[in-house]
Design a protein around this motif. Structure first.
Motif, PDB file in Angstrom:
ATOM      1  N   HIS A  93      30.322  42.685  46.335  1.00 44.09           N
ATOM      2  CA  HIS A  93      31.583  43.144  46.915  1.00 44.09           C
ATOM      3  C   HIS A  93      31.351  44.216  47.985  1.00 44.09           C
ATOM      4  CE1 HIS A  93      33.164  40.424  44.128  1.00 44.09           C
ATOM      5  NE2 HIS A  93      33.141  41.201  43.065  1.00 44.09           N
ATOM      6  N   ALA A  94      30.280  44.999  47.834  1.00 44.43           N
ATOM      7  CA  ALA A  94      29.907  45.925  48.916  1.00 44.43           C
ATOM      8  C   ALA A  94      29.626  45.148  50.195  1.00 44.43           C
ATOM      9  CB  ALA A  94      28.685  46.744  48.511  1.00 44.43           C
ATOM     10  N   ALA A  95      29.071  43.930  50.046  1.00 46.48           N
ATOM     11  CA  ALA A  95      28.742  43.089  51.198  1.00 46.48           C
ATOM     12  C   ALA A  95      29.891  42.142  51.568  1.00 46.48           C
ATOM     13  CB  ALA A  95      27.469  42.283  50.898  1.00 46.48           C
ATOM     14  N   ASN A  96      31.075  42.386  51.009  1.00 44.62           N
ATOM     15  CA  ASN A  96      32.267  41.574  51.303  1.00 44.62           C
ATOM     16  C   ASN A  96      32.097  40.109  50.896  1.00 44.62           C
ATOM     17  OD1 ASN A  96      34.938  41.545  52.072  1.00 44.62           O
ATOM     18  ND2 ASN A  96      34.537  41.281  54.257  1.00 44.62           N
ATOM     19  N   ARG A  97      31.363  39.884  49.820  1.00 43.77           N
ATOM     20  CA  ARG A  97      31.200  38.528  49.264  1.00 43.77           C
ATOM     21  C   ARG A  97      32.057  38.434  48.006  1.00 43.77           C
ATOM     22  NH1 ARG A  97      26.969  37.073  52.990  1.00 43.77           N
ATOM     23  NH2 ARG A  97      27.217  38.932  54.268  1.00 43.77           N
ATOM     24  N   PHE A  98      32.207  37.198  47.526  1.00 42.74           N
ATOM     25  CA  PHE A  98      33.140  36.928  46.432  1.00 42.74           C
ATOM     26  C   PHE A  98      32.415  36.610  45.134  1.00 42.74           C
ATOM     27  CE2 PHE A  98      35.198  34.903  50.310  1.00 42.74           C
ATOM     28  CZ  PHE A  98      35.836  36.070  50.699  1.00 42.74           C
ATOM     29  N   GLY A  99      33.169  36.679  44.038  1.00 41.81           N
ATOM     30  CA  GLY A  99      32.665  36.259  42.736  1.00 41.81           C
ATOM     31  C   GLY A  99      33.585  35.209  42.131  1.00 41.81           C
ATOM     32  N   LEU A 100      33.011  34.345  41.306  1.00 38.16           N
ATOM     33  CA  LEU A 100      33.777  33.353  40.545  1.00 38.16           C
ATOM     34  C   LEU A 100      33.275  33.397  39.109  1.00 38.16           C
ATOM     35  CD1 LEU A 100      33.472  30.296  42.975  1.00 38.16           C
ATOM     36  CD2 LEU A 100      35.365  31.939  42.851  1.00 38.16           C
ATOM     37  N   ALA A 101      34.190  33.462  38.151  1.00 37.27           N
ATOM     38  CA  ALA A 101      33.777  33.543  36.753  1.00 37.27           C
ATOM     39  C   ALA A 101      34.503  32.507  35.909  1.00 37.27           C
ATOM     40  CB  ALA A 101      34.058  34.949  36.217  1.00 37.27           C
ATOM     41  N   SER A 102      33.903  32.218  34.748  1.00 31.92           N
ATOM     42  CA  SER A 102      34.458  31.243  33.793  1.00 31.92           C
ATOM     43  C   SER A 102      34.664  29.861  34.409  1.00 31.92           C
ATOM     44  CB  SER A 102      35.774  31.754  33.179  1.00 31.92           C
ATOM     45  OG  SER A 102      35.535  32.899  32.395  1.00 31.92           O
ATOM     46  N   LEU A 103      33.739  29.464  35.269  1.00 26.22           N
ATOM     47  CA  LEU A 103      33.777  28.094  35.800  1.00 26.22           C
ATOM     48  C   LEU A 103      33.416  27.116  34.685  1.00 26.22           C
ATOM     49  CD1 LEU A 103      31.973  28.742  39.198  1.00 26.22           C
ATOM     50  CD2 LEU A 103      34.436  28.445  38.832  1.00 26.22           C
ATOM     51  N   PHE A 121      38.786  34.293  40.532  1.00 26.16           N
ATOM     52  CA  PHE A 121      38.155  34.745  41.775  1.00 26.16           C
ATOM     53  C   PHE A 121      38.099  36.258  41.768  1.00 26.16           C
ATOM     54  CE2 PHE A 121      38.900  36.224  46.167  1.00 26.16           C
ATOM     55  CZ  PHE A 121      38.008  35.475  46.917  1.00 26.16           C
ATOM     56  N   ASP A 122      36.950  36.813  42.107  1.00 21.95           N
ATOM     57  CA  ASP A 122      36.819  38.257  42.292  1.00 21.95           C
ATOM     58  C   ASP A 122      36.834  38.549  43.791  1.00 21.95           C
ATOM     59  OD1 ASP A 122      36.460  38.774  39.566  1.00 21.95           O
ATOM     60  OD2 ASP A 122      34.270  38.817  39.704  1.00 21.95           O
ATOM     61  N   ALA A 123      37.825  39.278  44.228  1.00 19.73           N
ATOM     62  CA  ALA A 123      37.870  39.726  45.625  1.00 19.73           C
ATOM     63  C   ALA A 123      37.035  41.004  45.756  1.00 19.73           C
ATOM     64  CB  ALA A 123      39.315  39.988  46.038  1.00 19.73           C
ATOM     65  N   PRO A 124      36.517  41.283  46.946  1.00 29.55           N
ATOM     66  CA  PRO A 124      35.708  42.496  47.132  1.00 29.55           C
ATOM     67  C   PRO A 124      36.394  43.760  46.634  1.00 29.55           C
ATOM     68  CG  PRO A 124      35.481  41.074  49.033  1.00 29.55           C
ATOM     69  CD  PRO A 124      36.519  40.429  48.152  1.00 29.55           C
ATOM     70  N   ASP A 169      39.700  43.225  54.739  1.00 25.83           N
ATOM     71  CA  ASP A 169      39.992  41.812  54.463  1.00 25.83           C
ATOM     72  C   ASP A 169      39.519  41.436  53.063  1.00 25.83           C
ATOM     73  OD1 ASP A 169      37.326  42.130  55.007  1.00 25.83           O
ATOM     74  OD2 ASP A 169      37.136  40.293  56.199  1.00 25.83           O
ATOM     75  N   GLY A 170      39.406  42.442  52.186  1.00 25.36           N
ATOM     76  CA  GLY A 170      38.798  42.187  50.883  1.00 25.36           C
ATOM     77  C   GLY A 170      39.752  42.012  49.724  1.00 25.36           C
ATOM     78  N   SER A 171      41.051  41.823  49.999  1.00 27.30           N
ATOM     79  CA  SER A 171      41.979  41.556  48.898  1.00 27.30           C
ATOM     80  C   SER A 171      42.391  40.088  48.941  1.00 27.30           C
ATOM     81  CB  SER A 171      43.208  42.459  48.985  1.00 27.30           C
ATOM     82  OG  SER A 171      44.247  41.831  49.704  1.00 27.30           O
ATOM     83  N   THR A 172      43.050  39.651  47.878  1.00 27.75           N
ATOM     84  CA  THR A 172      43.446  38.235  47.834  1.00 27.75           C
ATOM     85  C   THR A 172      44.448  37.887  48.933  1.00 27.75           C
ATOM     86  OG1 THR A 172      45.067  38.860  46.168  1.00 27.75           O
ATOM     87  CG2 THR A 172      43.021  37.904  45.361  1.00 27.75           C
ATOM     88  N   GLU A 173      45.185  38.856  49.438  1.00 29.05           N
ATOM     89  CA  GLU A 173      46.155  38.524  50.489  1.00 29.05           C
ATOM     90  C   GLU A 173      45.518  38.509  51.877  1.00 29.05           C
ATOM     91  OE1 GLU A 173      48.505  42.585  50.159  1.00 29.05           O
ATOM     92  OE2 GLU A 173      49.126  41.526  51.953  1.00 29.05           O
ATOM     93  N   THR A 174      44.374  39.148  52.020  1.00 25.32           N
ATOM     94  CA  THR A 174      43.779  39.237  53.358  1.00 25.32           C
ATOM     95  C   THR A 174      42.533  38.365  53.524  1.00 25.32           C
ATOM     96  OG1 THR A 174      42.577  41.195  52.610  1.00 25.32           O
ATOM     97  CG2 THR A 174      44.606  41.570  53.846  1.00 25.32           C
ATOM     98  N   VAL A 175      42.036  37.801  52.423  1.00 21.82           N
ATOM     99  CA  VAL A 175      40.802  37.027  52.482  1.00 21.82           C
ATOM    100  C   VAL A 175      40.962  35.825  53.419  1.00 21.82           C
ATOM    101  CG1 VAL A 175      41.389  35.634  50.473  1.00 21.82           C
ATOM    102  CG2 VAL A 175      39.020  36.014  51.033  1.00 21.82           C
TER     103      VAL A 175
END
Ligand code: MN
Length: 256
Positions: A210-220, A80-83, A94-100
């Motif tokens: 990430h500028a728009a506070n959206r997430f990424g997922l890689a290596s699915l 998971f890529d956090a913002p 709210d863009g880190s893994t602890e605040t998402v």
């Protein structure tokens, strides 16, 4: 909760127990042989290989238990890529893994299959026209959904050592953000194409999502087992302190 909502939850539970709803495992194995994404030193640097170290294994170090400790990058394997991982996303409190917000992490999935295009041209790009063609066949992209790109290169790129892989153009990501996706996922090593350092802006998926506070997922993995629409995708990062990302056990709920 209304009786309708109770009924929905009960149906979901029953569907899982009876197998009418299947859980598709969309993660790869995380270990020393996991292939890692790599950025040039000027872009993002390198992360070390995953290490698994034994604490005890029913032996003199601990006779009753087996357990290990890990050395693992936040962005190792299926992750998971956090913002907070992109400079453009650092302003989101709210863009880190602890605040998402976990409410965002479980959402319907739209799957776009570009495997045919990628078989001919591994470094091809996902453009607005591909998404518009997808919408023409499958209807509008629901607000808040995961938008997942299936290149079919997940297994091949590891086996062949060819790390060229596709990703979205900047315009494509802008278009998907306009559609209000919660995040963009890919079966490649990165949400961005392998030559995304040459794009404008560089690494447009990371920069714009990430500028728009959206997430990424890689290596699915196993995206071919998902319907084009109608799956529920679960992508929950560890609640790492101030984390920029996290390995995940990505899962999709699909009708049997
Ligand atoms: Mn990452």
């Amino acid at each position: 909760m209304t009786s309708n909502q109770q009924q929905t939850i009960a149906s979901l539970g029953a569907g899982l127990l009876t197998g009418q709803i299947c859980v598709v495992d969309c993660s790869s194995i995380l270990g020393p042989s996991t292939t890692l994404q790599h950025f040039g030193a000027q872009s993002g640097g390198q992360q070390p290989a995953v290490e698994i170290h034994k604490i005890s294994e029913y032996d003199e170090d601990g006779p009753f238990f087996a357990w290990n400790w890990l050395k693992v990058g936040e962005h190792a394997g299926t992750h998971f890529d956090a913002p907070h991982t992109a400079e453009s996303g650092r302003q989101h409190p709210d863009g880190s893994t602890e605040t998402v917000d976990p409410q965002k992490l479980i959402a319907p999935a739209c799957v776009i299959d570009v495997s045919q295009k990628c078989a001919e041209q591994p470094g091809c790009l996902l453009d607005v026209s591909d998404v518009e063609a997808w919408e023409a066949s499958n209807g509008p992209i629901p607000s808040g959904c995961w938008f997942l790109m299936r290149s079919g290169l997940d297994a091949r790129s590891v086996a062949s050592g060819d790390d060229r892989h596709p990703g979205p153009t900047a315009d494509c990501i802008r278009y998907l953000i306009e559609k209000d996706i919660v995040g963009f996922g890919s079966d490649c090593l990165s949400t961005d194409a392998s030559d995304a350092d040459q794009m404008e802006p560089p690494y447009p998926a990371h920069h714009l999502l990430h500028a728009a506070n959206r997430f990424g997922l890689a290596s699915l993995e196993n995206l071919e087992r998902l319907p084009v629409t109608g799956a529920i995708f679960i992508a929950a990062p560890l609640k790492l302190c101030n984390g920029t990302g996290s390995p995940i056990r990505a899962m999709a709920l699909v009708p049997a």
